[in-house]
Design a protein around this motif. Structure first.
Motif, short mmCIF file in Angstrom:
data_model
loop_
_atom_site.label_atom_id
_atom_site.label_comp_id
_atom_site.label_asym_id
_atom_site.label_seq_id
_atom_site.Cartn_x
_atom_site.Cartn_y
_atom_site.Cartn_z
N ASP A 91 0.83 -1.21 0.00
CA ASP A 91 0.00 0.00 0.00
C ASP A 91 0.87 1.25 0.00
OD1 ASP A 91 -2.35 -1.48 0.00
OD2 ASP A 91 -2.57 -1.42 2.18
N ASP A 92 1.92 1.25 0.82
CA ASP A 92 2.83 2.41 0.87
C ASP A 92 3.49 2.62 -0.48
OD1 ASP A 92 2.26 2.70 3.59
OD2 ASP A 92 4.03 1.55 4.22
N LEU A 93 3.95 1.51 -1.08
CA LEU A 93 4.63 1.60 -2.36
C LEU A 93 3.70 2.05 -3.47
CD1 LEU A 93 6.89 -1.56 -2.10
CD2 LEU A 93 7.62 0.84 -2.00
N GLN A 94 2.46 1.59 -3.41
CA GLN A 94 1.49 1.98 -4.43
C GLN A 94 1.23 3.48 -4.33
OE1 GLN A 94 -2.26 -0.08 -4.34
NE2 GLN A 94 -2.69 0.40 -6.48
N ALA A 95 1.09 3.98 -3.11
CA ALA A 95 0.86 5.42 -2.92
C ALA A 95 2.08 6.23 -3.37
CB ALA A 95 0.54 5.72 -1.46
N ALA A 96 3.27 5.73 -3.09
CA ALA A 96 4.49 6.46 -3.44
C ALA A 96 4.79 6.46 -4.93
CB ALA A 96 5.67 5.87 -2.67
N THR A 97 4.45 5.36 -5.61
CA THR A 97 4.80 5.24 -7.03
C THR A 97 3.68 5.64 -7.97
OG1 THR A 97 4.07 2.93 -7.15
CG2 THR A 97 6.40 3.35 -6.55
N GLY A 98 2.44 5.51 -7.50
CA GLY A 98 1.30 5.77 -8.38
C GLY A 98 1.04 4.65 -9.37
N LEU A 99 1.73 3.53 -9.20
CA LEU A 99 1.55 2.40 -10.11
C LEU A 99 0.31 1.61 -9.73
CD1 LEU A 99 5.22 1.07 -10.27
CD2 LEU A 99 3.99 2.29 -12.08
N ALA A 100 -0.34 1.02 -10.73
CA ALA A 100 -1.44 0.11 -10.46
C ALA A 100 -0.86 -1.12 -9.75
CB ALA A 100 -2.11 -0.30 -11.77
N LEU A 101 -1.64 -1.74 -8.89
CA LEU A 101 -1.15 -2.85 -8.08
C LEU A 101 -0.51 -3.97 -8.91
CD1 LEU A 101 -0.72 -3.88 -5.25
CD2 LEU A 101 -3.01 -4.89 -5.32
N PRO A 102 -1.14 -4.42 -10.01
CA PRO A 102 -0.48 -5.48 -10.80
C PRO A 102 0.88 -5.04 -11.37
CG PRO A 102 -2.79 -5.28 -11.42
CD PRO A 102 -2.48 -4.13 -10.52
N ASP A 103 0.98 -3.78 -11.80
CA ASP A 103 2.25 -3.27 -12.34
C ASP A 103 3.31 -3.18 -11.23
OD1 ASP A 103 1.11 -3.05 -14.87
OD2 ASP A 103 0.54 -0.95 -14.56
N LEU A 104 2.89 -2.74 -10.06
CA LEU A 104 3.80 -2.65 -8.93
C LEU A 104 4.30 -4.03 -8.51
CD1 LEU A 104 5.20 -1.14 -6.62
CD2 LEU A 104 3.06 -1.32 -5.32
N GLN A 105 3.39 -4.99 -8.44
CA GLN A 105 3.78 -6.34 -8.06
C GLN A 105 4.74 -6.95 -9.08
OE1 GLN A 105 -0.28 -7.75 -7.50
NE2 GLN A 105 0.18 -8.15 -5.33
N THR A 106 4.49 -6.71 -10.34
CA THR A 106 5.39 -7.20 -11.39
C THR A 106 6.77 -6.56 -11.25
OG1 THR A 106 3.54 -7.55 -12.91
CG2 THR A 106 5.74 -7.38 -13.89
N ALA A 107 6.80 -5.24 -11.02
CA ALA A 107 8.07 -4.54 -10.85
C ALA A 107 8.83 -5.08 -9.65
CB ALA A 107 7.82 -3.04 -10.70
N LEU A 108 8.14 -5.32 -8.53
CA LEU A 108 8.80 -5.83 -7.33
C LEU A 108 9.35 -7.25 -7.54
CD1 LEU A 108 6.35 -4.47 -4.63
CD2 LEU A 108 8.70 -3.70 -5.06
N VAL A 109 8.58 -8.08 -8.23
CA VAL A 109 9.06 -9.44 -8.51
C VAL A 109 10.31 -9.38 -9.39
CG1 VAL A 109 8.53 -11.59 -9.72
CG2 VAL A 109 6.87 -10.60 -8.12
N MET A 110 10.31 -8.52 -10.38
CA MET A 110 11.48 -8.38 -11.25
C MET A 110 12.69 -7.87 -10.46
SD MET A 110 10.55 -9.65 -14.04
CE MET A 110 12.01 -9.30 -14.96
N LEU A 111 12.48 -6.90 -9.57
CA LEU A 111 13.56 -6.40 -8.73
C LEU A 111 14.08 -7.51 -7.82
CD1 LEU A 111 12.13 -2.89 -7.75
CD2 LEU A 111 14.08 -3.35 -9.28
N HIS A 112 13.16 -8.33 -7.32
CA HIS A 112 13.55 -9.45 -6.47
C HIS A 112 14.41 -10.46 -7.26
CE1 HIS A 112 13.31 -12.41 -3.28
NE2 HIS A 112 12.88 -13.30 -4.16
N LEU A 113 13.99 -10.77 -8.47
CA LEU A 113 14.73 -11.71 -9.31
C LEU A 113 16.12 -11.20 -9.67
CD1 LEU A 113 11.87 -12.96 -11.67
CD2 LEU A 113 12.98 -14.24 -9.81
N MET A 114 16.26 -9.88 -9.74
CA MET A 114 17.57 -9.28 -10.04
C MET A 114 18.42 -9.11 -8.78
SD MET A 114 16.80 -6.39 -12.92
CE MET A 114 15.28 -5.72 -12.25
N GLY A 115 17.84 -9.46 -7.61
CA GLY A 115 18.59 -9.34 -6.36
C GLY A 115 18.63 -7.93 -5.81
#
Length: 127
Positions: A91-115
């Motif tokens: 919720d904090d990240l969604q408010a800070a980024t303005g990204l839709a939840l699915p886009d935010l979750q995809t971005a976070l998973v990609m960041l996680h995969l990149m370490g």
């Protein structure tokens, strides 16, 4: 002050280290407290005043590491990465980024995969 205070093994070792030019750290105590006589003596003799762990890191030249360069990321991932300056919930990240939840979750998973990010206890943070 009694003479026994200055005969402890740790004070003998610390005094010897100072005499050899080694760095000695001392945490000050309350003025007038007999239990603080040892550290106060070491400080008078040249020990480094130490109040926090950062004092030790600074003295040894191990202060804050230079900031790693920001990786070249796609826009959504870059926004999510920038928002991870402190651990945050979705919720904090969604408010800070303005990204839709699915886009935010995809971005976070990609960041996680990149370490670059990890999720612990329901909060996302930089690695």
């Amino acid at each position: 002050m009694t003479r026994e205070l200055f005969k402890s093994g740790s004070l003998i070792t610390a005094t010897h280290a100072l005499e050899c030019g080694r760095t000695v750290f001392a945490v000050p105590g309350r003025a007038g407290d007999p239990r603080a006589a040892g550290p106060h003596r070491l400080l008078r003799e040249g020990a480094v005043l130490t109040e926090t762990a950062q004092d030790i890191l600074d003295e040894l030249g191990w202060g804050e590491a230079p900031a790693a360069p920001t990786p070249d990321l796609p826009p959504e991932q870059a926004r999510a990465y920038a928002a991870l300056s402190t651990p945050a919930t979705l919720d904090d990240l969604q408010a800070a980024t303005g990204l839709a939840l699915p886009d935010l979750q995809t971005a976070l998973v990609m960041l996680h995969l990149m370490g670059l990010a990890e999720e612990v206890g329901g909060r996302w943070a930089r690695r």
